[in-house]
Design a protein around this motif. Sequence first.
Motif, PDB file in Angstrom:
ATOM      1  N   ALA A 285     -41.841 -47.900 -64.495  1.00  0.00           N
ATOM      2  CA  ALA A 285     -41.803 -49.338 -64.764  1.00  0.00           C
ATOM      3  C   ALA A 285     -43.196 -49.947 -64.662  1.00  0.00           C
ATOM      4  O   ALA A 285     -43.597 -50.759 -65.505  1.00  0.00           O
ATOM      5  N   GLU A 286     -43.946 -49.555 -63.636  1.00  0.00           N
ATOM      6  CA  GLU A 286     -45.278 -50.129 -63.420  1.00  0.00           C
ATOM      7  C   GLU A 286     -46.245 -49.747 -64.533  1.00  0.00           C
ATOM      8  O   GLU A 286     -47.135 -50.528 -64.892  1.00  0.00           O
ATOM      9  N   THR A 287     -46.070 -48.563 -65.112  1.00  0.00           N
ATOM     10  CA  THR A 287     -46.944 -48.169 -66.225  1.00  0.00           C
ATOM     11  C   THR A 287     -46.623 -48.946 -67.501  1.00  0.00           C
ATOM     12  O   THR A 287     -47.477 -49.041 -68.389  1.00  0.00           O
ATOM     13  N   LEU A 288     -45.412 -49.500 -67.582  1.00  0.00           N
ATOM     14  CA  LEU A 288     -45.002 -50.238 -68.781  1.00  0.00           C
ATOM     15  C   LEU A 288     -45.300 -51.732 -68.690  1.00  0.00           C
ATOM     16  O   LEU A 288     -45.227 -52.430 -69.704  1.00  0.00           O
ATOM     17  N   VAL A 289     -45.634 -52.232 -67.482  1.00  0.00           N
ATOM     18  CA  VAL A 289     -45.897 -53.656 -67.302  1.00  0.00           C
ATOM     19  C   VAL A 289     -47.210 -54.030 -67.980  1.00  0.00           C
ATOM     20  O   VAL A 289     -48.242 -53.391 -67.758  1.00  0.00           O
ATOM     21  N   ASP A 290     -47.180 -55.069 -68.797  1.00  0.00           N
ATOM     22  CA  ASP A 290     -48.392 -55.525 -69.487  1.00  0.00           C
ATOM     23  C   ASP A 290     -49.276 -56.354 -68.564  1.00  0.00           C
ATOM     24  O   ASP A 290     -50.444 -56.065 -68.376  1.00  0.00           O
ATOM     25  N   GLU A 291     -48.701 -57.411 -67.981  1.00  0.00           N
ATOM     26  CA  GLU A 291     -49.483 -58.300 -67.122  1.00  0.00           C
ATOM     27  C   GLU A 291     -48.782 -58.523 -65.781  1.00  0.00           C
ATOM     28  O   GLU A 291     -49.083 -57.873 -64.801  1.00  0.00           O
ATOM     29  N   THR A 292     -47.832 -59.455 -65.769  1.00  0.00           N
ATOM     30  CA  THR A 292     -47.142 -59.806 -64.525  1.00  0.00           C
ATOM     31  C   THR A 292     -45.834 -59.025 -64.404  1.00  0.00           C
ATOM     32  O   THR A 292     -45.001 -59.081 -65.312  1.00  0.00           O
ATOM     33  N   GLY A 294     -42.041 -58.160 -63.604  1.00  0.00           N
ATOM     34  CA  GLY A 294     -40.834 -58.977 -63.560  1.00  0.00           C
ATOM     35  C   GLY A 294     -40.158 -58.883 -62.203  1.00  0.00           C
ATOM     36  O   GLY A 294     -40.563 -58.102 -61.335  1.00  0.00           O
ATOM     37  N   PRO A 295     -39.095 -59.660 -62.010  1.00  0.00           N
ATOM     38  CA  PRO A 295     -38.437 -59.700 -60.697  1.00  0.00           C
ATOM     39  C   PRO A 295     -37.850 -58.377 -60.236  1.00  0.00           C
ATOM     40  O   PRO A 295     -37.878 -58.070 -59.038  1.00  0.00           O
ATOM     41  N   TYR A 296     -37.323 -57.551 -61.151  1.00  0.00           N
ATOM     42  CA  TYR A 296     -36.744 -56.283 -60.723  1.00  0.00           C
ATOM     43  C   TYR A 296     -37.828 -55.296 -60.315  1.00  0.00           C
ATOM     44  O   TYR A 296     -37.650 -54.525 -59.363  1.00  0.00           O
ATOM     45  N   VAL A 297     -38.945 -55.296 -61.012  1.00  0.00           N
ATOM     46  CA  VAL A 297     -40.056 -54.416 -60.635  1.00  0.00           C
ATOM     47  C   VAL A 297     -40.588 -54.826 -59.263  1.00  0.00           C
ATOM     48  O   VAL A 297     -40.867 -53.974 -58.406  1.00  0.00           O
ATOM     49  N   LEU A 298     -40.710 -56.129 -59.018  1.00  0.00           N
ATOM     50  CA  LEU A 298     -41.196 -56.603 -57.724  1.00  0.00           C
ATOM     51  C   LEU A 298     -40.222 -56.253 -56.601  1.00  0.00           C
ATOM     52  O   LEU A 298     -40.629 -55.814 -55.515  1.00  0.00           O
ATOM     53  N   GLN A 299     -38.938 -56.429 -56.844  1.00  0.00           N
ATOM     54  CA  GLN A 299     -37.943 -56.093 -55.816  1.00  0.00           C
ATOM     55  C   GLN A 299     -37.912 -54.592 -55.559  1.00  0.00           C
ATOM     56  O   GLN A 299     -37.728 -54.156 -54.415  1.00  0.00           O
ATOM     57  N   ALA A 300     -38.108 -53.804 -56.611  1.00  0.00           N
ATOM     58  CA  ALA A 300     -38.163 -52.355 -56.426  1.00  0.00           C
ATOM     59  C   ALA A 300     -39.378 -51.971 -55.589  1.00  0.00           C
ATOM     60  O   ALA A 300     -39.304 -51.065 -54.740  1.00  0.00           O
ATOM     61  N   ALA A 301     -40.500 -52.658 -55.798  1.00  0.00           N
ATOM     62  CA  ALA A 301     -41.698 -52.392 -55.002  1.00  0.00           C
ATOM     63  C   ALA A 301     -41.454 -52.713 -53.525  1.00  0.00           C
ATOM     64  O   ALA A 301     -41.963 -52.022 -52.630  1.00  0.00           O
ATOM     65  N   ILE A 302     -40.664 -53.755 -53.266  1.00  0.00           N
ATOM     66  CA  ILE A 302     -40.322 -54.097 -51.878  1.00  0.00           C
ATOM     67  C   ILE A 302     -39.475 -52.997 -51.251  1.00  0.00           C
ATOM     68  O   ILE A 302     -39.737 -52.554 -50.120  1.00  0.00           O
ATOM     69  N   THR A 303     -38.454 -52.553 -51.966  1.00  0.00           N
ATOM     70  CA  THR A 303     -37.602 -51.484 -51.410  1.00  0.00           C
ATOM     71  C   THR A 303     -38.394 -50.195 -51.232  1.00  0.00           C
ATOM     72  O   THR A 303     -38.121 -49.421 -50.305  1.00  0.00           O
ATOM     73  N   ALA A 304     -39.384 -49.971 -52.093  1.00  0.00           N
ATOM     74  CA  ALA A 304     -40.213 -48.775 -51.966  1.00  0.00           C
ATOM     75  C   ALA A 304     -41.012 -48.794 -50.664  1.00  0.00           C
ATOM     76  O   ALA A 304     -41.251 -47.738 -50.055  1.00  0.00           O
ATOM     77  N   CYS A 305     -41.432 -49.977 -50.225  1.00  0.00           N
ATOM     78  CA  CYS A 305     -42.139 -50.085 -48.942  1.00  0.00           C
ATOM     79  C   CYS A 305     -41.259 -49.585 -47.796  1.00  0.00           C
ATOM     80  O   CYS A 305     -41.740 -48.900 -46.883  1.00  0.00           O
ATOM     81  N   HIS A 306     -39.994 -49.921 -47.847  1.00  0.00           N
ATOM     82  CA  HIS A 306     -39.067 -49.439 -46.817  1.00  0.00           C
ATOM     83  C   HIS A 306     -38.861 -47.927 -46.944  1.00  0.00           C
ATOM     84  O   HIS A 306     -38.830 -47.207 -45.941  1.00  0.00           O
ATOM     85  N   ALA A 307     -38.725 -47.453 -48.176  1.00  0.00           N
ATOM     86  CA  ALA A 307     -38.450 -46.024 -48.394  1.00  0.00           C
ATOM     87  C   ALA A 307     -39.614 -45.150 -47.942  1.00  0.00           C
ATOM     88  O   ALA A 307     -39.403 -44.017 -47.484  1.00  0.00           O
ATOM     89  N   ARG A 308     -40.825 -45.665 -48.069  1.00  0.00           N
ATOM     90  CA  ARG A 308     -42.007 -44.864 -47.713  1.00  0.00           C
ATOM     91  C   ARG A 308     -42.280 -44.859 -46.216  1.00  0.00           C
ATOM     92  O   ARG A 308     -43.057 -44.026 -45.735  1.00  0.00           O
ATOM     93  N   ALA A 309     -41.692 -45.777 -45.481  1.00  0.00           N
ATOM     94  CA  ALA A 309     -41.918 -45.847 -44.032  1.00  0.00           C
ATOM     95  C   ALA A 309     -41.021 -44.841 -43.320  1.00  0.00           C
ATOM     96  O   ALA A 309     -39.793 -44.904 -43.433  1.00  0.00           O
ATOM     97  N   ARG A 310     -41.614 -43.933 -42.562  1.00  0.00           N
ATOM     98  CA  ARG A 310     -40.824 -42.911 -41.879  1.00  0.00           C
ATOM     99  C   ARG A 310     -40.039 -43.505 -40.719  1.00  0.00           C
ATOM    100  O   ARG A 310     -38.984 -42.996 -40.344  1.00  0.00           O
ATOM    101  N   ARG A 311     -40.590 -44.562 -40.113  1.00  0.00           N
ATOM    102  CA  ARG A 311     -39.897 -45.275 -39.043  1.00  0.00           C
ATOM    103  C   ARG A 311     -39.903 -46.764 -39.366  1.00  0.00           C
ATOM    104  O   ARG A 311     -40.735 -47.241 -40.132  1.00  0.00           O
TER     105      ARG A 311
END
Length: 416
Positions: A285-292, A294-311
């Motif tokens: 998704a991030e490779t396909l974004v032209d400029e800003t 969208g809301p789903y990409v941003l929300q996915a980035a938020i969930t990714a922060c949780h997924a990457r945290a081991r604790r």
Amino acid sequence: MATDTHRAIEAVWRIESPRLIAGLTRLVRDVGVAEELAQDALVAALEQWPADGVPRNPGAWLMTTAKRRAIDQIRRNETFQRKVEEVGRELEEATPDIGALVAEDDGIGDDLLRLVFVACHPVLSMEARTALTLRLLGGLTTDEIARAFLVPEPTIAQRIVRAKKTLAKAQVPFEVPQGDELAARLSSVLEVVYLIFNEGYSATAGDDWMRPALCEDALRLGRVLARLAPREPEVHGLVALMEIQASRAAARTGPGGEPILLADQNRARWDQLLIRRGLAALSKAETLVDETPGPYVLQAAITACHARARRFDDTDWVRIAELYERLAATKPSPVVELNRAVALSMAYGPEAGLALLDQLLAFPTLQNYHLLPATRGDFLVKLGRHTEARAEFERAASLTRNERERALLHARAAAC
């Protein structure tokens, strides 16, 4: 025994009604008629199953019963004689097996996907599209949909009735759109799919914290959409968001079905395959974004922060707060601000979160939203203001319709 049977019927209906309505819509080409036929089959089950027992393949039983009623209805109209023969042959040739009668197809021929696009047709308002699809594909009651939208139940009921009449009058084809029409109708479809996922992830009402079947349906539809629109970043963003959130499912409830909050979850139980799939979808998704984004990409980035945290303590809350700020600028809403307040409290302390939260008390749409007092109670506990926190948790418990969530909130109130 009768009570157990009725519970079984309710559970089967929750799972099978979307596929049932989708398959019937393909036959009768009218979502309103299809829903009525499905309801007729449900009534028949309520009459027969308590005496005869639940069939081995209850979904197949419902589909067969509904198809027979469809044939009877079509026979009453001589102009549809050809369709009678087609449906009759289909019924005769089909075996009473759930795999044959309610087959799932991940391709463009998927009846569920077609039904989504019918319910999201431009002849309907955005509100009507979402409400109707949640009703038809999510199997939700008007009350549950109303709470998801934070609007009165009669409003949702009127939207659904008008939507079905509008679709019938417009004779909307039962098909997946192509080309430019597909792109134009995609955003409302994504919104609907995510709302279905959310209802499965945190059930609005009932005895269960989650309704996994809804999450699975939403995920499957999202993956199909990603294949239909491979160059759309928001499609991949939504898939990433759902994959990563779904990865926590096994850790979100205890042995007795009680909710386990994010901070207390055993991250070893998170599904690493779903996390990898989600992160891969986010990267695409991030490779396909032209400029800003969208809301789903941003929300996915938020969930990714949780997924990457081991604790839990390793979570990058400063990054999450920044992403919520961008999300609020892209798609402002009181609920986004509520989530941003949580991120601010974790990044900069409960005072920062409470300051933003208190500004949200004036929003009418949040007056009866249980997560507002629940979140405020959490902040007050951290500030040592236990008496105020207890009142907030008790108010939140009085507002939720989910029994598991109510028990959790009462426990938090008692702990104060």
